[in-house]
Write a protein that holds these residues in place. Sequence first.
Motif, PDB file in Angstrom:
ATOM      1  N   THR A 130       3.412  -7.056  14.212  1.00 28.15           N
ATOM      2  CA  THR A 130       2.580  -7.600  13.098  1.00 28.15           C
ATOM      3  C   THR A 130       1.147  -7.349  13.305  1.00 28.15           C
ATOM      4  O   THR A 130       0.353  -7.869  12.324  1.00 28.15           O
ATOM      5  N   GLN A 131       1.057  -6.377  14.062  1.00 28.84           N
ATOM      6  CA  GLN A 131      -0.488  -5.856  14.010  1.00 28.84           C
ATOM      7  C   GLN A 131      -1.390  -5.746  12.710  1.00 28.84           C
ATOM      8  O   GLN A 131      -2.471  -6.345  12.558  1.00 28.84           O
ATOM      9  N   ARG A 132      -0.542  -4.923  11.791  1.00 27.13           N
ATOM     10  CA  ARG A 132      -1.286  -4.672  10.513  1.00 27.13           C
ATOM     11  C   ARG A 132      -1.800  -5.723   9.889  1.00 27.13           C
ATOM     12  O   ARG A 132      -2.609  -5.877   9.228  1.00 27.13           O
ATOM     13  N   ASP A 133      -0.974  -6.849  10.172  1.00 30.01           N
ATOM     14  CA  ASP A 133      -1.193  -8.282   9.393  1.00 30.01           C
ATOM     15  C   ASP A 133      -2.287  -9.047   9.778  1.00 30.01           C
ATOM     16  O   ASP A 133      -3.523  -9.254   9.207  1.00 30.01           O
ATOM     17  N   TRP A 134      -2.328  -9.468  11.240  1.00 30.04           N
ATOM     18  CA  TRP A 134      -2.998 -10.020  11.980  1.00 30.04           C
ATOM     19  C   TRP A 134      -4.365  -9.521  12.051  1.00 30.04           C
ATOM     20  O   TRP A 134      -5.622 -10.149  12.067  1.00 30.04           O
ATOM     21  N   SER A 135      -4.531  -8.345  12.238  1.00 28.24           N
ATOM     22  CA  SER A 135      -5.860  -7.444  12.539  1.00 28.24           C
ATOM     23  C   SER A 135      -6.712  -7.526  11.258  1.00 28.24           C
ATOM     24  O   SER A 135      -7.791  -7.454  11.330  1.00 28.24           O
ATOM     25  N   GLN A 136      -6.160  -7.669  10.128  1.00 28.21           N
ATOM     26  CA  GLN A 136      -6.951  -7.551   8.851  1.00 28.21           C
ATOM     27  C   GLN A 136      -7.416  -9.102   8.610  1.00 28.21           C
ATOM     28  O   GLN A 136      -8.261  -9.180   7.553  1.00 28.21           O
ATOM     29  N   ARG A 137      -7.267  -9.940   9.169  1.00 21.23           N
ATOM     30  CA  ARG A 137      -7.721 -11.272   8.894  1.00 21.23           C
ATOM     31  C   ARG A 137      -8.912 -11.759   9.440  1.00 21.23           C
ATOM     32  O   ARG A 137      -9.276 -11.102  10.277  1.00 21.23           O
ATOM     33  N   ASP A 138      -9.725 -12.516   8.787  1.00 27.38           N
ATOM     34  CA  ASP A 138     -10.956 -13.025   9.374  1.00 27.38           C
ATOM     35  C   ASP A 138     -10.560 -13.699  10.575  1.00 27.38           C
ATOM     36  O   ASP A 138     -11.554 -13.804  11.866  1.00 27.38           O
ATOM     37  N   ASP A 139      -9.766 -14.745  10.636  1.00 26.94           N
ATOM     38  CA  ASP A 139      -9.200 -15.452  11.884  1.00 26.94           C
ATOM     39  C   ASP A 139      -7.799 -15.614  11.938  1.00 26.94           C
ATOM     40  O   ASP A 139      -7.217 -16.158  11.070  1.00 26.94           O
ATOM     41  N   PRO A 140      -7.024 -14.980  12.720  1.00 28.13           N
ATOM     42  CA  PRO A 140      -5.541 -14.695  12.924  1.00 28.13           C
ATOM     43  C   PRO A 140      -5.057 -15.835  13.752  1.00 28.13           C
ATOM     44  O   PRO A 140      -3.825 -15.773  13.975  1.00 28.13           O
ATOM     45  N   THR A 141      -5.877 -16.842  14.147  1.00 28.40           N
ATOM     46  CA  THR A 141      -5.108 -17.869  14.855  1.00 28.40           C
ATOM     47  C   THR A 141      -4.093 -18.585  14.334  1.00 28.40           C
ATOM     48  O   THR A 141      -3.066 -18.802  15.208  1.00 28.40           O
ATOM     49  N   SER A 142      -4.148 -18.888  13.234  1.00 31.68           N
ATOM     50  CA  SER A 142      -2.788 -19.414  12.540  1.00 31.68           C
ATOM     51  C   SER A 142      -1.564 -18.522  12.618  1.00 31.68           C
ATOM     52  O   SER A 142      -0.603 -18.953  12.989  1.00 31.68           O
ATOM     53  N   MET A 143      -1.699 -16.990  12.558  1.00 36.21           N
ATOM     54  CA  MET A 143      -0.773 -16.432  12.717  1.00 36.21           C
ATOM     55  C   MET A 143      -0.165 -16.227  13.926  1.00 36.21           C
ATOM     56  O   MET A 143       1.012 -15.959  14.370  1.00 36.21           O
ATOM     57  N   PHE A 144      -1.143 -16.146  14.926  1.00 32.95           N
ATOM     58  CA  PHE A 144      -0.725 -16.457  16.533  1.00 32.95           C
ATOM     59  C   PHE A 144       0.221 -17.372  16.915  1.00 32.95           C
ATOM     60  O   PHE A 144       0.949 -17.437  17.736  1.00 32.95           O
ATOM     61  N   LEU A 145      -0.231 -18.694  16.037  1.00 32.82           N
ATOM     62  CA  LEU A 145       0.503 -20.010  16.372  1.00 32.82           C
ATOM     63  C   LEU A 145       1.987 -19.749  15.969  1.00 32.82           C
ATOM     64  O   LEU A 145       2.755 -20.354  16.316  1.00 32.82           O
ATOM     65  N   ASP A 146       2.042 -19.142  14.598  1.00 32.83           N
ATOM     66  CA  ASP A 146       3.231 -19.101  13.735  1.00 32.83           C
ATOM     67  C   ASP A 146       4.137 -18.036  14.630  1.00 32.83           C
ATOM     68  O   ASP A 146       5.280 -18.279  15.011  1.00 32.83           O
ATOM     69  N   MET A 147       3.703 -17.006  15.430  1.00 31.56           N
ATOM     70  CA  MET A 147       4.353 -16.293  16.149  1.00 31.56           C
ATOM     71  C   MET A 147       4.827 -17.045  17.681  1.00 31.56           C
ATOM     72  O   MET A 147       5.938 -16.533  18.090  1.00 31.56           O
ATOM     73  N   ALA A 148       4.166 -17.845  17.899  1.00 29.19           N
ATOM     74  CA  ALA A 148       4.622 -18.713  18.862  1.00 29.19           C
ATOM     75  C   ALA A 148       6.009 -19.338  18.746  1.00 29.19           C
ATOM     76  O   ALA A 148       6.910 -19.242  19.531  1.00 29.19           O
ATOM     77  N   VAL A 149       6.281 -19.901  17.464  1.00 28.44           N
ATOM     78  CA  VAL A 149       7.276 -20.514  16.939  1.00 28.44           C
ATOM     79  C   VAL A 149       8.515 -19.196  17.024  1.00 28.44           C
ATOM     80  O   VAL A 149       9.724 -19.564  17.465  1.00 28.44           O
ATOM     81  N   GLU A 150       8.246 -18.335  16.470  1.00 30.30           N
ATOM     82  CA  GLU A 150       9.098 -16.985  16.165  1.00 30.30           C
ATOM     83  C   GLU A 150       9.577 -16.619  17.613  1.00 30.30           C
ATOM     84  O   GLU A 150      10.850 -16.099  17.708  1.00 30.30           O
ATOM     85  N   SER A 151       8.762 -16.564  18.737  1.00 30.91           N
ATOM     86  CA  SER A 151       8.963 -16.250  19.934  1.00 30.91           C
ATOM     87  C   SER A 151       9.445 -17.265  20.963  1.00 30.91           C
ATOM     88  O   SER A 151       9.645 -16.857  22.322  1.00 30.91           O
TER      89      SER A 151
END
Length: 239
Positions: free
Chosen positions: A151-172
């Motif tokens: 998901t690098q392309r998505d979160w790297s373009q965000r001003d703050d990717p924290t919410s994505m990192f937390l979503d990935m936790a559930v996915e993982s």
Amino acid sequence: MSQNNARSSLFGALFMPALILGVLIILAILVISFRSSPSAPSAGNDNTRTLDASLISQFEDTYDALGESVGKPDAPITIREFADYQCPACGSFAPTAKRIREEMVESGKARFVFFDFPLPMHAHAKQAAVAARCAARQGRFWDYHDRLFETQRDWSQRDDPTSMFLDMAVESGVDADRLEQCMTQGGPDEVISQNQEAGKAIGLRATPTIIVGDTLFSGAVSYERIQQAVERQSGGGNG
């Protein structure tokens, strides 16, 4: 008017060849300077070099314990990767790294150790590394690690990717609340800094950097070349 035109034509006829000659001379000087520069890669260098035995011993005695590893400690050879989660070249290499773990490591041919080397020009690389190390505390490092690259392309373009990192936790399969608490407290900061020191010790020049036994590849490298290096060295037990 005709006299002026004649002078202009003569000026153009003399000036243009001189200008072209001057440009060619400057280009020749630049080429010669680049080739003689000590920082320029020599012909055939191929961004590959051999690490001396003392550095390999440092990894075995100290640095390897700071990375995230998979595989038998007594495997014939160790493959080490230094990477930045926001680095596009590292993202491109990620499927190769995963194939190494699934084929070479699973078969017992190699052990694989991942080291963090977040680069300062990547705004979210350090936070991503912290998130992955926090996932490791829940025993889910590799699942989370792979999702970061996928998901690098998505979160790297965000001003703050924290919410994505937390979503990935559930996915993982990671507890998001515990992950957030770990990230907020900055628990993995010290070990990530120590990983960077290990990279500096080998004169790391680019990410990803792959070390197969004592052979260092600077930049992404194909699975086939890594396989060749493994086959060449594993008989000697280097690693």
